[in-house]
Scaffold this motif. Structure first.
Motif, short mmCIF file in Angstrom:
data_model
loop_
_atom_site.label_atom_id
_atom_site.label_comp_id
_atom_site.label_asym_id
_atom_site.label_seq_id
_atom_site.Cartn_x
_atom_site.Cartn_y
_atom_site.Cartn_z
N UNK A 55 0.79 -1.22 0.00
CA UNK A 55 0.00 0.00 0.00
C UNK A 55 0.83 1.28 0.00
N UNK A 56 2.15 1.16 -0.21
CA UNK A 56 3.02 2.32 -0.21
C UNK A 56 3.02 3.00 -1.58
N UNK A 57 2.96 2.18 -2.64
CA UNK A 57 2.86 2.69 -4.00
C UNK A 57 1.55 2.23 -4.62
N UNK A 58 1.13 2.90 -5.66
CA UNK A 58 -0.04 2.46 -6.41
C UNK A 58 0.22 2.64 -7.90
N UNK A 59 -0.23 1.64 -8.68
CA UNK A 59 -0.09 1.71 -10.13
C UNK A 59 -1.36 2.31 -10.74
N UNK A 60 -1.18 3.18 -11.71
CA UNK A 60 -2.30 3.77 -12.43
C UNK A 60 -2.14 3.40 -13.90
N UNK A 61 -3.11 2.66 -14.41
CA UNK A 61 -3.03 2.15 -15.77
C UNK A 61 -2.83 3.29 -16.76
#
Length: 232
Positions: A55-61
């Motif tokens: 939950x530290x990073x998040x990917x955005x398509x």
């Protein structure tokens, strides 16, 4: 020596914790990061995936990888179970029971549960998960006479709901938070490195009539959980 992807994970997390990469900011491309760390893109991707899982990073398509704007959060207001906190964030809670035993209380348990030295308690150790990611190690103590009519699973899996189902009304809680680091045992249970930053929480929960029914000592993985205060 730690695997390369763990070292990269720790380096990126350190930079985030130090504010080098701000919440919501976009990370460099995988190609640029792999060149920077002098590793293959596959190794870099392992580190990024682990940070996303935590939950530290998040990917955005179609956009890239960003520093996540939210971790699992607990609004410190009222008495709420871990299960309720995790569900409220759209995540799936689960637990691994490490030990469950009937025993006499220690001094802290006597004081916080307001019981006599010869009153039995149930003391259980658990690791709690959010979407299969270990978030917290906790030791929970409850008066044995209170839960004597309950099945073991009712206590270990959904204790607060069990109390409510049996007509008890949950009241206030008292919490103390401090900083800590993970020892070898915690590191093993929580899939982190020894020395990792932890949030230590001590909580005593009470029924509406003022009786303490639970004393919990928890160690949360910093970076996977945060507490915040809200004043009205």
């Amino acid at each position: 020596m730690l695997p390369a992807y763990i070292r990269i994970h720790d380096a990126i997390k350190h930079d985030i914790d130090q504010g080098i990469w701000k919440i919501g900011s976009r990370l460099p491309s995988e190609r640029d990061l792999s060149d920077s760390f002098d590793v293959s893109r596959m190794t870099l991707r392992q580190a990024i995936t682990l940070l996303v899982d935590e939950g530290i990073l998040e990917r955005r398509v179609g956009s890239g990888t960003y520093v996540a704007s939210q971790r699992v959060r607990d609004k410190m207001r009222g008495t709420t179970s871990f299960t309720e906190i995790i569900k409220s964030q759209g995540k799936e809670p689960s637990s691994q029971l490490i030990s469950y035993k009937r025993c006499y209380p220690n001094d802290k348990e006597i004081r916080h549960l307001e019981i006599t030295p010869k009153s039995y308690i149930i003391r259980m150790e658990r690791v709690r998960y959010a979407d299969d990611i270990p978030v917290v190690y906790e030791v929970t103590s409850v008066p044995e006479k209170l839960i004597r009519p309950f099945k073991r699973e009712e206590v270990t899996e959904h204790f607060f709901q069990t109390l409510t189902n049996h007509g008890y009304i949950i009241g206030k809680s008292q919490q103390t938070i401090s900083a800590d680091i993970a020892d070898k045992k915690l590191a093993s249970y929580l899939a982190i490195e020894e020395g990792h930053a932890m949030l230590a929480l001590t909580q005593t929960s009470y029924l509406e009539d003022g009786r303490p029914f639970e004393f919990v000592r928890s160690k949360y993985v910093a970076g996977r959980f945060e507490f915040y205060l809200e004043n009205k």
